[in-house]
Design a protein around this motif. Structure first.
Motif, short mmCIF file in Angstrom:
data_model
loop_
_atom_site.label_atom_id
_atom_site.label_comp_id
_atom_site.label_asym_id
_atom_site.label_seq_id
_atom_site.Cartn_x
_atom_site.Cartn_y
_atom_site.Cartn_z
N ALA A 132 13.84 45.27 28.62
CA ALA A 132 13.07 45.04 29.84
C ALA A 132 13.64 45.84 31.00
N MET A 133 14.99 45.96 31.05
CA MET A 133 15.60 46.69 32.15
C MET A 133 17.04 47.08 31.80
N ASP A 134 17.57 48.01 32.57
CA ASP A 134 18.99 48.37 32.49
C ASP A 134 19.79 47.39 33.34
N THR A 135 20.95 47.00 32.84
CA THR A 135 21.82 46.12 33.62
C THR A 135 23.22 46.15 33.05
N GLY A 136 24.21 46.03 33.91
CA GLY A 136 25.61 45.89 33.50
C GLY A 136 26.10 46.93 32.51
N GLY A 137 25.63 48.14 32.65
CA GLY A 137 26.04 49.20 31.75
C GLY A 137 25.31 49.21 30.42
N GLY A 138 24.38 48.28 30.24
CA GLY A 138 23.61 48.21 29.00
C GLY A 138 22.17 47.86 29.28
N GLU A 139 21.60 47.02 28.43
CA GLU A 139 20.18 46.68 28.55
C GLU A 139 19.98 45.17 28.39
N TYR A 140 18.85 44.70 28.93
CA TYR A 140 18.52 43.28 28.92
C TYR A 140 17.05 43.14 28.58
N GLY A 141 16.73 42.15 27.72
CA GLY A 141 15.33 41.98 27.36
C GLY A 141 15.11 40.82 26.42
N VAL A 142 14.31 41.07 25.39
CA VAL A 142 13.92 40.05 24.43
C VAL A 142 14.13 40.60 23.02
N ALA A 143 13.95 39.73 22.01
CA ALA A 143 14.15 40.19 20.63
C ALA A 143 13.34 39.34 19.67
N ILE A 144 13.11 39.90 18.48
CA ILE A 144 12.43 39.19 17.40
C ILE A 144 13.24 39.35 16.12
N LEU A 145 13.45 38.24 15.42
CA LEU A 145 14.08 38.25 14.11
C LEU A 145 13.05 37.80 13.08
N SER A 146 13.12 38.35 11.87
CA SER A 146 12.11 38.04 10.87
C SER A 146 12.66 38.14 9.45
N LYS A 147 12.18 37.25 8.58
CA LYS A 147 12.50 37.37 7.15
C LYS A 147 11.78 38.55 6.52
N TYR A 148 10.68 38.97 7.17
CA TYR A 148 9.82 40.01 6.60
C TYR A 148 9.96 41.30 7.39
N PRO A 149 9.89 42.44 6.72
CA PRO A 149 10.05 43.72 7.45
C PRO A 149 8.91 43.98 8.41
N PHE A 150 9.21 44.77 9.42
CA PHE A 150 8.21 45.14 10.42
C PHE A 150 7.43 46.36 9.94
N VAL A 151 6.11 46.28 10.06
CA VAL A 151 5.28 47.45 9.73
C VAL A 151 4.82 48.16 11.01
N TYR A 152 5.05 47.50 12.16
CA TYR A 152 4.71 48.11 13.45
C TYR A 152 5.53 47.43 14.53
N ILE A 153 6.00 48.21 15.51
CA ILE A 153 6.79 47.68 16.63
C ILE A 153 6.27 48.28 17.93
N ASN A 154 6.11 47.43 18.95
CA ASN A 154 5.68 47.91 20.26
C ASN A 154 6.42 47.14 21.34
N ASN A 155 7.06 47.86 22.24
CA ASN A 155 7.72 47.24 23.39
C ASN A 155 7.37 48.03 24.64
N LYS A 156 6.85 47.33 25.65
CA LYS A 156 6.44 48.01 26.87
C LYS A 156 6.57 47.07 28.05
N THR A 157 7.26 47.52 29.09
CA THR A 157 7.43 46.69 30.28
C THR A 157 6.10 46.56 31.01
N PHE A 158 5.97 45.47 31.76
CA PHE A 158 4.77 45.27 32.58
C PHE A 158 4.78 46.26 33.74
N GLU A 159 3.61 46.78 34.06
CA GLU A 159 3.53 47.87 35.03
C GLU A 159 2.77 47.47 36.29
N GLY A 160 3.16 48.10 37.41
CA GLY A 160 2.41 48.00 38.66
C GLY A 160 2.37 46.61 39.25
#
Length: 275
Positions: free
Chosen positions: A111-139
């Motif tokens: 979601a953003m840069d902070t403290g020399g690294g990054e901060y945001g959200v995450a998803i864990l899953s038993k099943y592999p990902f076939v598609y991934i999309n991450n985009k911050t809210f704009e404007g």
């Protein structure tokens, strides 16, 4: 000849009756099998959890989270307040470490840069990902921090059906700003027929505009049990939603408390998508 015809007709009738008796249980077994496949193939145990600054309450250790999450054996976990390689979390990759403890696939959404690294959200899953999309809210003017929507498509073994899983953490400033963010969620994943589950910290009460109006086309997977603060909750700000509306069967739902690990209570549900 009349007796022969009558006897032949009787034999045909008996054979038809026998075949009907033979086929009836086979038909029922086939119907049960296909019905079972269509529901069970998309049955999921899901959890949404705000991790309080990526482990601030555990000395930035993932082990306590792993022990807690493992008790419920979720297929999918939607996480908020996650650090990646920040100074405060001792330059750790919280998402990957937690996934390794649990034996799950993982993806982090910045979601953003902070403290020399990054901060945001995450998803864990038993099943592999076939598609991934991450985009911050704009404007969005006036937001205290950048926020994001992370979503993935997963495909369970034995089926070609895709389920979309999303997570977000809306800004804690005003309902107007949160509503603007939720509108962008609707634009990105709020339409179409893809079975979708969205969990997160919405920082919004149950009577807010963002919940009552902006998210009104989503099915509420959770109830109104308070979720914050974890030790003695007085408000609900954490939610799980589903789309298409009225297509998710909620087999069970729980609000889980572990105040030594997070200041939020976790949400846990077992759901099935009804075709």
């Amino acid at each position: 000849s009349t007796l022969l015809a009558s006897s032949a007709a009787s034999d045909v009738y008996k054979r038809q009756k026998f075949m009907k008796a033979l086929l009836k249980p086979i038909v029922w077994v086939c119907l049960f099998f296909f019905a079972y496949q269509s529901t069970y193939a998309q049955a999921l145990k899901i959890m949404s959890y705000n991790c309080r600054m990526s482990g601030e309450m555990t000395g930035y250790s993932v082990k306590e989270y792993a022990v807690f999450i493992r008790k419920y054996n979720p297929d999918v976990v939607m996480l908020q307040e996650i650090d990646y390689n920040t100074k405060r979390n001792k330059n750790q990759d919280f998402t990957t470490q937690l996934a390794a403890e649990l034996g799950l696939f993982s993806v982090f959404g910045k979601a953003m840069d902070t403290g020399g690294g990054e901060y945001g959200v995450a998803i864990l899953s038993k099943y592999p990902f076939v598609y991934i999309n991450n985009k911050t809210f704009e404007g969005i003017d006036g937001a205290k921090e950048p926020r994001t929507l992370l979503y993935v498509d997963i495909q369970e073994p034995g089926t070609s059906d895709v389920i979309r899983i999303g997570t977000t953490h809306l800004d804690h400033s005003t309902d107007l700003i949160r509503s603007a963010m939720a509108e962008q969620i609707n634009e990105r994943i709020g339409t179409g027929d893809t079975p979708t589950l969205l969990g997160g910290d919405f920082n919004a009460r149950t009577d807010s505009n963002v919940i009552c109006e902006v998210m009104k086309n989503w099915q509420r997977i959770c109830d109104d049990t308070f979720t914050y603060p974890a030790d003695q909750p007085t408000i609900k700000i954490d939610y799980i939603f589903g789309l298409p509306q009225n297509k998710w069967k909620v087999k069970s739902f729980k609000v889980l408390s572990n105040p030594e690990v997070s200041d939020h209570r976790a949400l846990f549900a077992e759901v099935e998508f009804v075709k």
